[in-house]
Structure formats: structure tokens, C-alpha cells
Design a protein around this motif. Sequence first.
Motif, mmCIF file in Angstrom:
data_model
loop_
_atom_site.group_PDB
_atom_site.id
_atom_site.type_symbol
_atom_site.label_atom_id
_atom_site.label_comp_id
_atom_site.label_asym_id
_atom_site.label_seq_id
_atom_site.Cartn_x
_atom_site.Cartn_y
_atom_site.Cartn_z
ATOM 1 N N TRP A 24 0.769 -1.296 0.000
ATOM 2 C CA TRP A 24 -0.040 -0.011 0.068
ATOM 3 C C TRP A 24 0.701 1.264 -0.140
ATOM 4 C CZ3 TRP A 24 -0.643 3.664 4.149
ATOM 5 C CH2 TRP A 24 -1.620 4.349 3.821
ATOM 6 N N CYS A 25 0.537 2.179 -0.930
ATOM 7 C CA CYS A 25 1.360 3.577 -0.928
ATOM 8 C C CYS A 25 1.118 4.359 0.290
ATOM 9 C CB CYS A 25 0.931 4.225 -2.293
ATOM 10 S SG CYS A 25 1.560 6.080 -2.418
ATOM 11 N N ALA A 26 1.992 4.740 1.057
ATOM 12 C CA ALA A 26 1.824 5.473 2.262
ATOM 13 C C ALA A 26 2.175 7.069 1.944
ATOM 14 C CB ALA A 26 2.785 5.000 3.345
ATOM 15 N N CYS A 27 2.860 7.318 0.912
ATOM 16 C CA CYS A 27 3.278 8.560 0.515
ATOM 17 C C CYS A 27 2.102 9.419 -0.140
ATOM 18 C CB CYS A 27 4.622 8.686 -0.151
ATOM 19 S SG CYS A 27 4.527 8.119 -1.906
ATOM 20 N N GLY A 28 1.457 8.597 -0.714
ATOM 21 C CA GLY A 28 0.309 9.335 -1.874
ATOM 22 C C GLY A 28 0.902 9.852 -3.097
ATOM 23 N N GLN A 29 2.031 9.406 -3.401
ATOM 24 C CA GLN A 29 2.814 10.077 -4.598
ATOM 25 C C GLN A 29 2.267 8.766 -5.761
ATOM 26 O OE1 GLN A 29 3.960 12.994 -4.774
ATOM 27 N NE2 GLN A 29 4.271 13.405 -2.833
ATOM 28 N N SER A 30 2.140 7.627 -5.588
ATOM 29 C CA SER A 30 1.862 6.643 -6.607
ATOM 30 C C SER A 30 0.902 6.852 -7.631
ATOM 31 C CB SER A 30 1.706 5.502 -6.037
ATOM 32 O OG SER A 30 1.588 4.331 -6.707
ATOM 33 N N LYS A 31 1.228 6.523 -8.976
ATOM 34 C CA LYS A 31 0.342 6.726 -10.061
ATOM 35 C C LYS A 31 -0.544 5.395 -10.058
ATOM 36 C CE LYS A 31 2.211 10.678 -11.866
ATOM 37 N NZ LYS A 31 2.628 11.391 -10.502
ATOM 38 N N PHE A 35 -1.756 1.349 -4.515
ATOM 39 C CA PHE A 35 -0.532 0.575 -4.233
ATOM 40 C C PHE A 35 0.904 1.462 -4.671
ATOM 41 C CE2 PHE A 35 -3.898 -2.664 -5.581
ATOM 42 C CZ PHE A 35 -4.050 -2.798 -4.270
ATOM 43 N N CYS A 36 1.826 0.841 -3.998
ATOM 44 C CA CYS A 36 3.060 1.595 -4.210
ATOM 45 C C CYS A 36 3.715 1.443 -5.774
ATOM 46 C CB CYS A 36 4.041 0.894 -3.421
ATOM 47 S SG CYS A 36 5.842 1.553 -3.376
ATOM 48 N N ASP A 37 4.224 2.366 -6.458
ATOM 49 C CA ASP A 37 4.860 2.328 -7.833
ATOM 50 C C ASP A 37 6.488 2.829 -7.513
ATOM 51 O OD1 ASP A 37 4.788 5.193 -7.489
ATOM 52 O OD2 ASP A 37 3.729 5.164 -9.554
ATOM 53 N N GLY A 38 6.910 2.933 -6.418
ATOM 54 C CA GLY A 38 8.411 3.309 -6.082
ATOM 55 C C GLY A 38 8.252 4.751 -6.062
ATOM 56 N N SER A 39 7.226 5.550 -6.226
ATOM 57 C CA SER A 39 7.683 7.250 -5.916
ATOM 58 C C SER A 39 7.982 7.699 -4.831
ATOM 59 C CB SER A 39 6.127 7.824 -6.656
ATOM 60 O OG SER A 39 5.578 7.310 -7.597
ATOM 61 N N HIS A 40 7.889 6.781 -3.680
ATOM 62 C CA HIS A 40 8.181 7.268 -2.373
ATOM 63 C C HIS A 40 9.859 7.526 -2.200
ATOM 64 C CE1 HIS A 40 8.723 3.201 -2.164
ATOM 65 N NE2 HIS A 40 9.446 3.447 -1.390
ATOM 66 N N LYS A 41 10.392 7.301 -3.161
ATOM 67 C CA LYS A 41 11.877 7.196 -3.212
ATOM 68 C C LYS A 41 12.564 8.239 -2.285
ATOM 69 C CE LYS A 41 14.059 6.679 -7.105
ATOM 70 N NZ LYS A 41 15.072 7.434 -7.573
ATOM 71 N N PHE A 45 8.528 8.423 3.329
ATOM 72 C CA PHE A 45 7.775 7.443 3.561
ATOM 73 C C PHE A 45 7.998 6.070 2.935
ATOM 74 C CE2 PHE A 45 5.479 11.373 3.397
ATOM 75 C CZ PHE A 45 4.624 11.164 4.761
ATOM 76 N N THR A 46 7.491 5.078 3.539
ATOM 77 C CA THR A 46 7.761 3.761 2.926
ATOM 78 C C THR A 46 6.628 2.978 2.904
ATOM 79 O OG1 THR A 46 8.265 2.689 5.069
ATOM 80 C CG2 THR A 46 10.061 3.368 3.784
ATOM 81 N N PRO A 47 6.171 2.093 1.890
ATOM 82 C CA PRO A 47 5.030 1.484 1.766
ATOM 83 C C PRO A 47 4.578 0.611 2.845
ATOM 84 C CG PRO A 47 6.541 0.410 0.305
ATOM 85 C CD PRO A 47 7.252 1.779 0.754
ATOM 86 N N VAL A 48 3.412 0.016 3.065
ATOM 87 C CA VAL A 48 2.851 -0.660 4.077
ATOM 88 C C VAL A 48 2.318 -2.279 3.432
ATOM 89 C CG1 VAL A 48 1.251 -1.118 6.073
ATOM 90 C CG2 VAL A 48 2.250 1.029 5.792
#
Length: 79
Positions: A24-31, A35-41, A45-48
Motif C-alpha cells: 500500500w502506498c503511504a506517501c500518496g505519490q504513486s500513480k 499501491f506503491c509504484d516506487g514514487s516514495h523514493k 515514507f515507505t509502503p505498508v
Amino acid sequence: MSKPKRASDTPYAVDVESGRSYLWCACGQSKNQPFCDGSHKDTEFTPVKYEATESTKVLFCGCKGTASQPLCDGSHKQI
Ligand code: FES
């Protein structure tokens, strides 16, 4: 700690599959919400990880303000 980006004003209803894991995307930036797409780099934030124990529909948090990550707790109605 900075605030995550509010990805949606409502939760994401997703059919999950028993035995599968979801990030799950925790940062809110994922497209690819929720779900996480790596945009939190470049964020703090890190995904859960969510591990499905049954095949069912779950509500993943979209506002990123839930206290029970990664699932919706109704916080989107308040913030
Ligand atoms: Fe948001 Fe990975 S893209 S946590």
C-alpha cells in the motif's frame, strides 16, 4: 514528519486474493493507487505491506490519514 499527499477523498475498494501480499502506498505519490509504484523514493515514507488471509474486498485508505494503515478507518470524512 511531513504529511503524505492525499491521493483520494474516498477509500479504494480492492478485491484481494488469499495468500497474496500487497504494498500500500503511504506517501500518496504513486500513480498506481492504492499501491506503491516506487514514487516514495525521495520521501520519508515507505509502503505498508498487506497480506490477504482471505479472498475478499477490502477498503484501502486513499486519504493517507488512516490510523489503521493500510485500511480505511473513516478518517477521510474528518480531514
Ligand atoms: Fe507511495 Fe511507494 S509510492 S509509498
